[in-house]
Write an enzyme that holds these catalytic residues in place. Structure first.
Site: not given
Lengths: 172, 172
Positions: A6, A8, A132
């Site tokens: 991922d 961000d 996240d």
């Protein structure tokens, strides 16, 4: 192995930029530390909450985000033995597409266009997904690695990595 | 079922736009019909071959492509029973990202951002992939449907669909 990563809050840091912008526009302290389980908007007066949406939809927001410490060296290390893909849910924000593309070209020039994916749902076929947000693990059939971020600190039941050092230890 | 659908030459038509631009700049006939097995650049004098790369990297190239006949109604029909994803190898052309996003918003507003993916390698988990390039079927574990385009007409060994009518017949 195929490893999907991922953007961000895993390799790019939008939180510190949010805090800087909130400071500029609303006087939120620059040293704001998010409480475990909280998103950035939990720390901002309700009246200016909508700023979040303005900031993130603005051209340029994603262009100059700081790199999460250890991400560049970590991904280079993973690439020595594995196929690494960047998989970002960028499609939510139309104006983030070019910024994210250019940000990757600047900080991760060793990742080729074949290995970059901007999507919504992460319907990917991979062995490992580092993310996240647990919503991205919902249909994922590989091994999920939850990268720690303030908003996910109260979540249990996932293999967790706090840093890029820990990512490398978990995989290599 | 999860159905992934390519953009160029499946729902969008870049070929007719190439021919129009070549006509404007190099006098290539507007009614040019590509021979089976040929790409557009096989039909253009070598001296102007590089135009292809200029055109496709230009902002706006992908913004006003014609829609392939039947694609809009076809995808709406598929959506009634299935999860439909648009999966385009847009990452090859940085300047195509916003154009493709806006083109989809204009012609396929019923496809949400969660169901759009711009990638390089199509490392997707889906039951069906409709694509005109067999390289995208290489690691695909579902059922590939080869959408006919001049450049793939000499390829055998794949389930082939010539039109959106045939797509619906093959799936529903």
């Amino acid at each position: 192995m195929r490893i999907a990563i991922d953007m961000d809050e895993v390799i790019a840091d939008p939180l510190s930029k949010f805090i800087k912008l909130y400071n500029r526009d609303c006087g939120v302290p620059l040293d704001l530390v998010l409480d475990p389980g909280n998103e950035i908007y939990h720390h901002v007066p309700e009246a200016v909450n909508m700023k979040w949406f303005d900031y993130i939809n603005e051209k340029g927001f994603f262009r100059d985000l700081p790199v999460i410490p250890g991400a560049v060296a970590g991904i280079q290390k993973l690439q020595e033995q594995h196929d690494v893909y960047i998989v970002s849910a960028a499609m939510e924000f139309r104006n983030s597409l070019e910024d994210k593309y250019d940000w990757l070209a600047e900080h991760f020039p060793f990742i080729s266009w074949q290995n970059i994916m901007f999507c919504g749902d992460k319907i990917i076929e991979a062995d490992i997904l580092i993310d996240d947000r647990i919503k991205n693990f919902k249909d994922f059939k590989g091994r999920p690695l939850l990268f720690s971020s303030p908003h996910n600190m109260l979540i249990t039941g996932y293999e967790r990595v706090d840093t890029w050092e820990q990512v490398l230890k978990a995989i290599l």
